[in-house]
Design a protein around this motif. Sequence first.
Motif, PDB file in Angstrom:
ATOM      1  N   ASP A 199      37.542  35.794  35.114  1.00  0.00           N
ATOM      2  CA  ASP A 199      37.707  34.762  35.852  1.00  0.00           C
ATOM      3  C   ASP A 199      39.190  34.678  35.956  1.00  0.00           C
ATOM      4  OD1 ASP A 199      35.326  33.945  36.668  1.00  0.00           O
ATOM      5  OD2 ASP A 199      34.948  32.712  35.340  1.00  0.00           O
ATOM      6  N   ALA A 200      39.938  34.470  34.864  1.00  0.00           N
ATOM      7  CA  ALA A 200      41.388  34.364  34.815  1.00  0.00           C
ATOM      8  C   ALA A 200      42.165  35.741  35.370  1.00  0.00           C
ATOM      9  CB  ALA A 200      41.757  34.335  33.541  1.00  0.00           C
ATOM     10  N   ALA A 201      41.535  36.844  34.958  1.00  0.00           N
ATOM     11  CA  ALA A 201      42.017  38.131  35.517  1.00  0.00           C
ATOM     12  C   ALA A 201      42.029  38.096  37.316  1.00  0.00           C
ATOM     13  CB  ALA A 201      41.529  39.251  35.077  1.00  0.00           C
ATOM     14  N   LEU A 202      40.680  37.919  37.606  1.00  0.00           N
ATOM     15  CA  LEU A 202      40.532  37.690  39.182  1.00  0.00           C
ATOM     16  C   LEU A 202      41.499  36.757  39.792  1.00  0.00           C
ATOM     17  CD1 LEU A 202      36.715  37.879  38.984  1.00  0.00           C
ATOM     18  CD2 LEU A 202      38.163  39.661  39.843  1.00  0.00           C
ATOM     19  N   LEU A 204      44.584  36.005  38.865  1.00  0.00           N
ATOM     20  CA  LEU A 204      45.894  36.712  38.502  1.00  0.00           C
ATOM     21  C   LEU A 204      45.992  37.519  39.749  1.00  0.00           C
ATOM     22  CD1 LEU A 204      46.651  36.939  34.840  1.00  0.00           C
ATOM     23  CD2 LEU A 204      47.938  35.643  36.409  1.00  0.00           C
ATOM     24  N   ILE A 205      45.015  38.294  39.974  1.00  0.00           N
ATOM     25  CA  ILE A 205      44.834  39.380  41.125  1.00  0.00           C
ATOM     26  C   ILE A 205      45.294  38.752  42.493  1.00  0.00           C
ATOM     27  CG2 ILE A 205      43.771  40.874  42.554  1.00  0.00           C
ATOM     28  CD1 ILE A 205      42.321  41.564  40.141  1.00  0.00           C
ATOM     29  N   LYS A 206      44.825  37.362  42.624  1.00  0.00           N
ATOM     30  CA  LYS A 206      45.189  36.734  43.967  1.00  0.00           C
ATOM     31  C   LYS A 206      46.636  36.060  43.938  1.00  0.00           C
ATOM     32  CE  LYS A 206      40.490  36.146  45.343  1.00  0.00           C
ATOM     33  NZ  LYS A 206      39.271  34.988  45.412  1.00  0.00           N
ATOM     34  N   HIS A 207      47.000  35.398  42.497  1.00  0.00           N
ATOM     35  CA  HIS A 207      48.031  34.700  42.541  1.00  0.00           C
ATOM     36  C   HIS A 207      48.643  35.055  41.026  1.00  0.00           C
ATOM     37  CE1 HIS A 207      46.166  31.781  45.012  1.00  0.00           C
ATOM     38  NE2 HIS A 207      44.885  31.849  44.251  1.00  0.00           N
ATOM     39  N   PRO A 208      49.571  36.122  41.215  1.00  0.00           N
ATOM     40  CA  PRO A 208      50.124  36.796  39.925  1.00  0.00           C
ATOM     41  C   PRO A 208      51.105  35.874  39.215  1.00  0.00           C
ATOM     42  CG  PRO A 208      50.586  38.292  42.130  1.00  0.00           C
ATOM     43  CD  PRO A 208      49.994  37.066  42.173  1.00  0.00           C
ATOM     44  N   LYS A 214      46.530  26.248  35.020  1.00  0.00           N
ATOM     45  CA  LYS A 214      45.644  26.801  35.935  1.00  0.00           C
ATOM     46  C   LYS A 214      44.760  27.880  34.912  1.00  0.00           C
ATOM     47  CE  LYS A 214      42.466  27.601  39.290  1.00  0.00           C
ATOM     48  NZ  LYS A 214      41.518  26.763  39.464  1.00  0.00           N
ATOM     49  N   MET A 215      45.528  28.601  34.172  1.00  0.00           N
ATOM     50  CA  MET A 215      44.880  29.630  33.505  1.00  0.00           C
ATOM     51  C   MET A 215      44.097  29.023  32.146  1.00  0.00           C
ATOM     52  SD  MET A 215      45.957  32.461  34.851  1.00  0.00           S
ATOM     53  CE  MET A 215      45.462  33.669  33.733  1.00  0.00           C
ATOM     54  N   VAL A 216      44.656  28.031  31.605  1.00  0.00           N
ATOM     55  CA  VAL A 216      43.918  27.352  30.540  1.00  0.00           C
ATOM     56  C   VAL A 216      42.685  26.646  30.966  1.00  0.00           C
ATOM     57  CG1 VAL A 216      44.120  25.723  28.783  1.00  0.00           C
ATOM     58  CG2 VAL A 216      46.023  27.224  29.115  1.00  0.00           C
ATOM     59  N   GLU A 217      42.732  26.159  32.545  1.00  0.00           N
ATOM     60  CA  GLU A 217      41.391  25.747  32.877  1.00  0.00           C
ATOM     61  C   GLU A 217      40.558  26.741  32.986  1.00  0.00           C
ATOM     62  OE1 GLU A 217      41.057  24.024  37.029  1.00  0.00           O
ATOM     63  OE2 GLU A 217      42.903  22.984  36.159  1.00  0.00           O
ATOM     64  N   TRP A 362      47.063  44.343  31.215  1.00  0.00           N
ATOM     65  CA  TRP A 362      45.862  44.797  31.292  1.00  0.00           C
ATOM     66  C   TRP A 362      45.325  45.342  32.843  1.00  0.00           C
ATOM     67  CZ3 TRP A 362      40.757  42.582  32.953  1.00  0.00           C
ATOM     68  CH2 TRP A 362      39.784  43.492  32.728  1.00  0.00           C
ATOM     69  N   LEU A 363      45.665  44.200  33.948  1.00  0.00           N
ATOM     70  CA  LEU A 363      45.375  44.804  35.067  1.00  0.00           C
ATOM     71  C   LEU A 363      46.025  45.720  35.766  1.00  0.00           C
ATOM     72  CD1 LEU A 363      45.262  40.925  36.674  1.00  0.00           C
ATOM     73  CD2 LEU A 363      43.270  42.647  36.474  1.00  0.00           C
ATOM     74  N   GLU A 364      47.405  46.041  35.345  1.00  0.00           N
ATOM     75  CA  GLU A 364      48.223  46.926  35.848  1.00  0.00           C
ATOM     76  C   GLU A 364      47.661  48.375  35.286  1.00  0.00           C
ATOM     77  OE1 GLU A 364      50.953  47.291  37.617  1.00  0.00           O
ATOM     78  OE2 GLU A 364      51.256  45.196  38.264  1.00  0.00           O
ATOM     79  N   HIS A 365      47.315  48.158  34.049  1.00  0.00           N
ATOM     80  CA  HIS A 365      46.682  49.392  33.266  1.00  0.00           C
ATOM     81  C   HIS A 365      45.458  49.843  33.922  1.00  0.00           C
ATOM     82  CE1 HIS A 365      45.376  52.425  30.454  1.00  0.00           C
ATOM     83  NE2 HIS A 365      44.201  51.639  30.109  1.00  0.00           N
ATOM     84  N   ARG A 366      44.496  48.535  34.490  1.00  0.00           N
ATOM     85  CA  ARG A 366      43.322  49.067  35.207  1.00  0.00           C
ATOM     86  C   ARG A 366      43.656  49.768  36.586  1.00  0.00           C
ATOM     87  NH1 ARG A 366      39.769  50.871  33.438  1.00  0.00           N
ATOM     88  NH2 ARG A 366      38.259  50.049  35.210  1.00  0.00           N
TER      89      ARG A 366
END
Length: 750
Positions: A199-202, A204-208, A214-217, A362-366
């Motif tokens: 969820d947090a990664a998704l 971050l894709i929309k809001h880098p 928000k991340m801790v939420e 991790w997202l950059e790696h993916r």
Amino acid sequence: MGKSLIPPGDGEDRSEPVDLKTALEERYLAYALSTIMHRALPDVRDGLKPVHRRIVYAMSDMGLRSNGGFKKSAKIVGEVMGNFHPHGDQAIYDALVRLAQDFAVRYPLVNGQGNFGNIDGDNAAAMRYTESKMTSVAELLLRGIDEDAVDFRTTYDEENEEPVVLPGAFPNLLANGATGIAVGMATSIPPHNAAELCDAALHLIKHPNARIEKMVELVPGPDFPTGGIIVEDRESILEAYKTGRGGFRVRARWEKEETGRGGYVIVVTEIPYQVQKSRMIEKVAELLLARKLPLLDDIRDESAEDIRLVLVPKNRSVDPTLLMESLFKLTDLESRVSLNLNVLSKGKVPKVMSLPEVLLEWLEHRKEVLQRRSRHRLAAIERRLEILGGYLIAYLNIDEVIRIIREEDDPKAELMRRYDLTDLQAESILNMRLRSLRKLEEFEIRKEFDGLTAEKADIEALLASDEKQWATVAWEIGEVKKTFGKDTELGRRRSTFGDAPETDIEAIQQAMIEKEPVTVVVSQKGWIRAMKGHLSDYSGLTFKEGDKLKFAFPAHTTDKIILFTTGGKFYTLGCDRLPGGRGHGEPVRIMVDMDNDQDIVAAFVHDPKVRLLLASTVGNGFIVPQSEITANTRKGKQVMNVKLPVEATLCVPVSGDCVAVIGENKKLLVFPLSQLPEMTRGKGVRLQRYKDGGVADVKTFAMEEGLSWQDSAGRTHTKTQQELAEWIGDRAQAGRLAPRGFPRSGRFGN
């Protein structure tokens, strides 16, 4: 003749002097870097250290898929050691065992068959007895490994190749966590919930540039394989994820179970992460024997597959919350799991990262893996389209192609010349089987050609669009989230969040001490002890030669003992920690940092409700509440400011509404208590004025009851308000000579 020890050559000394400091620095730095890079810190991209990466890759190499059969762990260890990891077999097996333990790893990478250890700390069976294969999580980490998704390097013996990092389609670093100690740095990452990380990664894709709040939420905290309750406050969790450093307090999960007739037991069903159950039970048993847990009667381990620890209270009136709070304070039923997000960024740079930074890398790696796999697929499609193009030409000119193959000396060169074919196309036509010459085949080739052409266009569009790449990465993460969603058995959150109940710290400390009556004895030379029971007669007490009784008073082991010294300091001692009555006790100076030139003025049981009147030798004084005098350290608490030759000399409890002061000059003064200030620290105000000498004694009393004192014969004398009229005045006056019959000692005596 024996072998010559003279080195070959012309006999010249070719040794070079080296500065020892420089040499040591260079070699130690090389060792430190090797430890950091190749042993202790995980890579932020796949969350693995080299040994774990090599184990997973070796199992993949051996074909040990999650849906296939098992193989002996010894064979896997041998494969890893022989081909990839030149270290001890036991070290490799220990790493493999941990990857299989569902109480140590949140999402195991190895599916183990046999004895792989348990939460009590028992070791796994030897590697010759156990069997292993990969789990679906390990397969996710490897997905795309044979599609040029990552770089490879030669192994230590340069005979094979191994991946530098795994493609990592699973957020392994945070999901499974890691611990390691390098040289000059360490890492400690607790496990987290994979669905929350997705969820947090998704997000971050929309809001880098997403805010940490928000991340801790989305990732509220760790999710331990052993469950438990996280009682850390939100502010410190936020700070930990923001800076990459912090910690989490984790408590055991417990419930009260009624046993009938008003009785109950406490049942613990989950214990904190990485706590060995058997060791924890031993610690509780030791505390029980040492009588440090007076509220607890017994502990029983009724665990089978699940954890079930039964705590039996002393009696049914014991408050279960207070009992548990005392256990949390003294045992591993509460433990602190540290967070130190020190990882290898890009596989090269050790760095402490925040939660968003870890997920973004991790997202950059993916994304990079997606690009590499796409380019690999594109190259394969282009090669296949080239071959299919050659096949189509062959079908259109089938008779002539057959004639050339049958009659020409160099059919390949002739085909290339006649039909303008590439080397690959001509080779493919020559290698074609006769059965492929049937008429239906042309239709299938055209169909495959069109399909691959469309796929090529899609991949080219994907590689040209950053937006499409992120959308594909998001889709892949969404699939992982479905597999490990919170509605699945493996994916459901195990650790919950709670608040530590507000309990009185004083009450908890009292709960840890068994309440027993004692008599505290302090000698003239400052030796202290606690005799069992409340003594009524102190005449039988013995002391060292030249020493005698100074104070003796009843107390309980749960009490705090306060000492007031001539230096104006208060010291606090736990009554339960005083030496026992056998022997002469111990010097107070061993227990507290008391100057050698100071002496004890008063010793008493602490009562926060009572106020004290302090006085110095020159006749200054003030009132201090007992709630302000306790000291938490050996250094004590400075309350009365005095400087030699002036010393603190009196400390008496306050009661009533008047103060009676008598000086060494035998003059008595009585004045209202209200004229004395109440302070927490200071020099005080003048109680009585003297030409020579100082204060002898002070007493507070209620005027309506009168002022009383004891004479040397033990008789009590009382003076009423009318009888005291000539001595009543204001603070700081000189007073008048004490009435006839006042003790010669100059003290009130009671």
